[in-house]
Write a protein that holds these residues in place. Structure first.
Motif, PDB file in Angstrom:
ATOM      1  N   LEU A  99      -2.440   2.235  -4.558  1.00 56.71           N
ATOM      2  CA  LEU A  99      -2.066   3.630  -4.343  1.00 56.71           C
ATOM      3  C   LEU A  99      -3.268   4.370  -3.772  1.00 56.71           C
ATOM      4  O   LEU A  99      -4.355   4.335  -4.350  1.00 56.71           O
ATOM      5  N   VAL A 100      -3.073   5.053  -2.646  1.00 55.80           N
ATOM      6  CA  VAL A 100      -4.148   5.804  -2.003  1.00 55.80           C
ATOM      7  C   VAL A 100      -3.807   7.286  -2.049  1.00 55.80           C
ATOM      8  O   VAL A 100      -2.722   7.698  -1.618  1.00 55.80           O
ATOM      9  N   ASP A 101      -4.722   8.090  -2.565  1.00 55.32           N
ATOM     10  CA  ASP A 101      -4.523   9.542  -2.604  1.00 55.32           C
ATOM     11  C   ASP A 101      -5.879  10.216  -2.527  1.00 55.32           C
ATOM     12  O   ASP A 101      -6.873   9.697  -3.050  1.00 55.32           O
ATOM     13  N   GLN A 106      14.770   9.190  -6.983  1.00 55.45           N
ATOM     14  CA  GLN A 106      15.758   8.163  -6.652  1.00 55.45           C
ATOM     15  C   GLN A 106      15.243   7.205  -5.576  1.00 55.45           C
ATOM     16  O   GLN A 106      15.499   6.001  -5.616  1.00 55.45           O
ATOM     17  N   GLN A 107      14.512   7.734  -4.600  1.00 58.89           N
ATOM     18  CA  GLN A 107      13.998   6.876  -3.539  1.00 58.89           C
ATOM     19  C   GLN A 107      12.900   5.946  -4.046  1.00 58.89           C
ATOM     20  O   GLN A 107      12.777   4.814  -3.567  1.00 58.89           O
ATOM     21  N   ALA A 108      12.095   6.389  -5.004  1.00 57.70           N
ATOM     22  CA  ALA A 108      11.090   5.507  -5.597  1.00 57.70           C
ATOM     23  C   ALA A 108      11.763   4.344  -6.312  1.00 57.70           C
ATOM     24  O   ALA A 108      11.334   3.184  -6.200  1.00 57.70           O
ATOM     25  N   ASP A 109      12.831   4.656  -7.028  1.00 63.27           N
ATOM     26  CA  ASP A 109      13.576   3.609  -7.724  1.00 63.27           C
ATOM     27  C   ASP A 109      14.179   2.621  -6.720  1.00 63.27           C
ATOM     28  O   ASP A 109      14.129   1.406  -6.905  1.00 63.27           O
ATOM     29  N   HIS A 110      14.735   3.158  -5.632  1.00 61.72           N
ATOM     30  CA  HIS A 110      15.327   2.289  -4.618  1.00 61.72           C
ATOM     31  C   HIS A 110      14.262   1.453  -3.910  1.00 61.72           C
ATOM     32  O   HIS A 110      14.490   0.268  -3.620  1.00 61.72           O
ATOM     33  N   MET A 111      13.097   2.052  -3.632  1.00 59.41           N
ATOM     34  CA  MET A 111      12.046   1.340  -2.917  1.00 59.41           C
ATOM     35  C   MET A 111      11.554   0.142  -3.726  1.00 59.41           C
ATOM     36  O   MET A 111      11.177  -0.891  -3.144  1.00 59.41           O
ATOM     37  N   ALA A 112      11.562   0.237  -5.039  1.00 53.92           N
ATOM     38  CA  ALA A 112      11.188  -0.902  -5.877  1.00 53.92           C
ATOM     39  C   ALA A 112      12.172  -2.053  -5.675  1.00 53.92           C
ATOM     40  O   ALA A 112      11.780  -3.231  -5.646  1.00 53.92           O
ATOM     41  N   VAL A 138       4.162   2.021   2.354  1.00 55.48           N
ATOM     42  CA  VAL A 138       5.090   3.071   1.941  1.00 55.48           C
ATOM     43  C   VAL A 138       4.386   4.418   2.056  1.00 55.48           C
ATOM     44  O   VAL A 138       3.407   4.679   1.351  1.00 55.48           O
ATOM     45  N   MET A 139       4.879   5.266   2.944  1.00 55.60           N
ATOM     46  CA  MET A 139       4.326   6.609   3.092  1.00 55.60           C
ATOM     47  C   MET A 139       5.058   7.534   2.120  1.00 55.60           C
ATOM     48  O   MET A 139       6.285   7.662   2.172  1.00 55.60           O
ATOM     49  N   ALA A 140       4.291   8.168   1.241  1.00 53.75           N
ATOM     50  CA  ALA A 140       4.861   9.071   0.240  1.00 53.75           C
ATOM     51  C   ALA A 140       3.972  10.304   0.109  1.00 53.75           C
ATOM     52  O   ALA A 140       3.640  10.739  -0.996  1.00 53.75           O
ATOM     53  N   VAL A 141       3.592  10.871   1.251  1.00 56.47           N
ATOM     54  CA  VAL A 141       2.599  11.949   1.280  1.00 56.47           C
ATOM     55  C   VAL A 141       3.194  13.329   1.054  1.00 56.47           C
ATOM     56  O   VAL A 141       2.480  14.333   1.101  1.00 56.47           O
ATOM     57  N   GLY A 142       4.501  13.415   0.801  1.00 55.97           N
ATOM     58  CA  GLY A 142       5.103  14.692   0.454  1.00 55.97           C
ATOM     59  C   GLY A 142       5.161  15.671   1.609  1.00 55.97           C
ATOM     60  O   GLY A 142       5.267  15.290   2.768  1.00 55.97           O
ATOM     61  N   SER A 143       5.056  16.940   1.272  1.00 57.67           N
ATOM     62  CA  SER A 143       5.157  18.000   2.276  1.00 57.67           C
ATOM     63  C   SER A 143       4.152  19.096   1.972  1.00 57.67           C
ATOM     64  O   SER A 143       3.581  19.156   0.885  1.00 57.67           O
ATOM     65  N   VAL A 144       3.952  19.963   2.963  1.00 58.26           N
ATOM     66  CA  VAL A 144       3.106  21.145   2.802  1.00 58.26           C
ATOM     67  C   VAL A 144       3.899  22.351   3.289  1.00 58.26           C
ATOM     68  O   VAL A 144       4.936  22.213   3.937  1.00 58.26           O
ATOM     69  N   SER A 145       3.421  23.531   2.974  1.00 58.65           N
ATOM     70  CA  SER A 145       4.114  24.747   3.386  1.00 58.65           C
ATOM     71  C   SER A 145       4.098  24.894   4.894  1.00 58.65           C
ATOM     72  O   SER A 145       3.130  24.530   5.556  1.00 58.65           O
ATOM     73  N   VAL A 177       0.862  -1.183   0.000  1.00 58.22           N
ATOM     74  CA  VAL A 177       0.000   0.000   0.000  1.00 58.22           C
ATOM     75  C   VAL A 177       0.895   1.229   0.000  1.00 58.22           C
ATOM     76  O   VAL A 177       1.762   1.372   0.872  1.00 58.22           O
ATOM     77  N   ILE A 178       0.691   2.100  -0.985  1.00 58.84           N
ATOM     78  CA  ILE A 178       1.460   3.342  -1.121  1.00 58.84           C
ATOM     79  C   ILE A 178       0.522   4.500  -0.828  1.00 58.84           C
ATOM     80  O   ILE A 178      -0.504   4.666  -1.496  1.00 58.84           O
ATOM     81  N   VAL A 179       0.852   5.290   0.176  1.00 57.25           N
ATOM     82  CA  VAL A 179       0.008   6.415   0.571  1.00 57.25           C
ATOM     83  C   VAL A 179       0.617   7.691   0.003  1.00 57.25           C
ATOM     84  O   VAL A 179       1.699   8.120   0.410  1.00 57.25           O
ATOM     85  N   GLY A 180      -0.062   8.305  -0.949  1.00 57.65           N
ATOM     86  CA  GLY A 180       0.411   9.537  -1.567  1.00 57.65           C
ATOM     87  C   GLY A 180       0.798   9.329  -3.014  1.00 57.65           C
ATOM     88  O   GLY A 180       1.673   8.508  -3.311  1.00 57.65           O
ATOM     89  N   GLY A 181       0.160  10.061  -3.907  1.00 57.98           N
ATOM     90  CA  GLY A 181       0.405   9.903  -5.344  1.00 57.98           C
ATOM     91  C   GLY A 181       1.206  11.035  -5.936  1.00 57.98           C
ATOM     92  O   GLY A 181       0.964  11.436  -7.081  1.00 57.98           O
ATOM     93  N   GLY A 182       2.156  11.579  -5.165  1.00 60.22           N
ATOM     94  CA  GLY A 182       3.053  12.592  -5.717  1.00 60.22           C
ATOM     95  C   GLY A 182       4.093  11.952  -6.615  1.00 60.22           C
ATOM     96  O   GLY A 182       3.934  10.822  -7.080  1.00 60.22           O
ATOM     97  N   ALA A 183       5.201  12.659  -6.824  1.00 54.55           N
ATOM     98  CA  ALA A 183       6.226  12.162  -7.742  1.00 54.55           C
ATOM     99  C   ALA A 183       6.735  10.795  -7.304  1.00 54.55           C
ATOM    100  O   ALA A 183       6.780   9.844  -8.100  1.00 54.55           O
ATOM    101  N   GLY A 184       7.124  10.656  -6.031  1.00 49.87           N
ATOM    102  CA  GLY A 184       7.669   9.397  -5.564  1.00 49.87           C
ATOM    103  C   GLY A 184       6.648   8.283  -5.524  1.00 49.87           C
ATOM    104  O   GLY A 184       6.898   7.170  -5.995  1.00 49.87           O
ATOM    105  N   GLY A 185       5.462   8.556  -4.959  1.00 50.01           N
ATOM    106  CA  GLY A 185       4.444   7.529  -4.824  1.00 50.01           C
ATOM    107  C   GLY A 185       3.935   7.018  -6.158  1.00 50.01           C
ATOM    108  O   GLY A 185       3.783   5.804  -6.355  1.00 50.01           O
ATOM    109  N   LEU A 186       3.669   7.917  -7.102  1.00 53.08           N
ATOM    110  CA  LEU A 186       3.155   7.506  -8.409  1.00 53.08           C
ATOM    111  C   LEU A 186       4.206   6.736  -9.199  1.00 53.08           C
ATOM    112  O   LEU A 186       3.902   5.729  -9.844  1.00 53.08           O
TER     113      LEU A 186
END
Length: 463
Positions: free
Chosen positions: A68-70, A370-376, A149-156, A41-50
């Motif tokens: 993928l959950v977003d 790079q981290q998405a590639d490594h996580m695979a 896999v948490m890939a929820v990115g960041s906010v301001s 389960v991948i949480v967050g569909g940003g660059a890394g998650g998608l």
């Protein structure tokens, strides 16, 4: 009471509470996959998650259950949100639809906002989704996982600055960027319809934060606001009255770039008429502008907050997982969250400090890529029963593009580039992301199609 969040609206406050009692009464949502499959389960569909969901779906096909959950239905590359804000880029043309993309690339997409997890039962809690009228579209769900896999990115991060949350617009989502774009167009139309003298701060825009987003936005707004004014808005002198100001608490703009390139960027912005104020903090944001220090007030009709980031609040205390002061999950050299062998984090929401380094890796698109590639590779190792490999980061440099006015960058080995070469390299970063998401053939076809379509549609979005 109801809390309004970006994406699908109207999430009841009870659902967002840390107490997971509500979800313990909900049976686990069937995945409709073979029960023997390893569930990712991948949480967050940003660059890394998608990118990760796409890689896993392509590589493992039916040998792995990937979800993928977003909370949003579409994806757009976050480094381009300043172009959405300025009107140079249209979300409708450039967004990736998760539902269609998932069906083509071998993973499942589930819409909703993750609000908690149960690490003991290996479950993810997904809040219900509501439409704009407050009607429930999808009920609360519980998703099971073997690898999370948490890939929820960041906010301001407004650092608690008074008035910032209410009066300034951040550029964390496509919705926020589109809202700023509409506000900018309305400001120009309003000023053109006034025959009397404009009020103080009218047609002024203040950008708080002089990182890549703030600096690139300043250049894009300089171009876009004058482009808007050229469309028969001739009652006032826009060239004289439009004012853009960048405010930075640090000693200079673009701290991630070498000082020589930051200075060149500053000179170009000043030549365009952009005001730069460094070494001073914003102490308050009001409806009419910003306050600097104790005495100075800068009137402005538009305020953008682009200073600092933090991970989403729900990560803090996420079923006991360790986080840092800006809510990022602490991960080890394999990107595994400290204290749980089945939970990982990538991208901006991960605090990853490599061996021998004191500081965490920078929150950049290349880091997430790079981290998405490594996580695979990590998941492949887990399936094969091998030890997870350690992550290795390679810094390919930093780039900044100032609309059509110029571009500057520093590549591997300290190589400095600017002008057309820097602009082409900058654009290639987006193409690399598209290639990871769509594949080479579709990316090439889409690029050719974009070159043709661009000549037929307006240079700037005006609605």
């Amino acid at each position: 009471m109801q809390i309004i969040t970006p994406g699908m609206r109207l999430i009841p406050e009870a659902v967002l509470a840390n107490d997971a009692a509500l979800f313990r009464t909900i049976p686990e949502t069937p995945s409709h996959a073979d029960k023997s499959l390893h569930r990712v389960v991948i949480v967050g569909g940003g660059a890394g998650g998608l990118e990760l969901a796409t890689r896993l779906g392509r590589k493992f096909g039916k040998r792995l259950s990937v979800t993928l959950v977003d909370r949003n239905r579409t994806h757009i590359w976050k480094p381009l949100l300043h172009e959405v804000a300025s009107g140079a880029l249209s979300v409708s043309h450039d967004a990736v639809e998760y539902i269609a993309h998932a069906s083509r690339h071998g993973y499942r997409y589930r819409i909703g906002e993750v609000v908690g997890i149960d690490r003991a039962k290996r479950q993810v809690f997904v809040a219900p989704s509501f439409d704009d009228d407050g009607r429930q579209v999808i009920p609360p769900r519980v998703l099971g996982y073997d690898t999370l896999v948490m890939a929820v990115g960041s906010v301001s991060n407004d650092f608690g600055t008074p008035g910032a949350a209410r009066h300034a617009i951040a550029l964390d989502t496509a919705e926020q960027a589109a809202r700023f774009n509409k506000r900018m167009i309305d400001a120009c139309l309003r000023a053109n319809a006034q025959y009397e003298q404009l009020s103080p701060g009218q047609l002024h825009c203040v950008i708080v934060g002089a990182g890549a987003t703030g600096v690139e936005l300043a250049a894009e707004l300089h171009k876009s606001m004058r482009e808007i004014a050229s469309h028969n808005l001739d009652n006032i002198d826009f060239e004289r009255l439009i004012r853009i100001t960048i405010v930075e608490a640090g000693p200079r703009i673009l701290p991630a770039l070498p000082e020589e390139l930051a200075s060149a960027t500053a000179r170009l912005l000043i030549k365009l008429g952009v005001q730069i104020r460094c070494g001073i903090k914003v102490t308050e944001v009001t409806e009419d502008g910003i306050r600097l220090g104790d005495k100075l007030f800068v009137p402005a009709e538009l305020v953008v907050w682009a200073a600092g980031i933090k991970a989403p609040e729900f990560l803090k205390g996420l079923d006991g997982l360790e986080t840092d002061r800006i809510n990022r999950l602490i991960v080890d050299e394999t990107l595994r969250a400290v204290g749980d062998k089945n939970v990982f984090a990538i991208g901006d929401c991960a605090n990853c400090a490599l061996a021998g380094e004191e500081n965490a890796l920078p929150p950049r698109a290349q880091t997430a890529h790079q981290q998405a590639d490594h996580m695979a590779k990590v998941i492949a190792a887990r399936l094969a029963g091998r030890a997870e490999p350690a992550y290795r980061y390679r810094d390919y440099g930093s780039l900044v593009s100032l609309a059509d006015y110029g571009a500057f960058g520093s590549l591997i080995g300290g190589l400095k580039i600017e002008g057309l070469v820097a602009r082409l390299v900058y654009r290639s970063l987006h193409k690399m992301h598209l290639k990871a998401v769509h594949g080479l053939a579709k990316t090439m076809m889409a690029s050719i199609g974009e070159m043709i379509v661009r000549r037929a549609r307006p240079r700037i979005k005006l609605h």
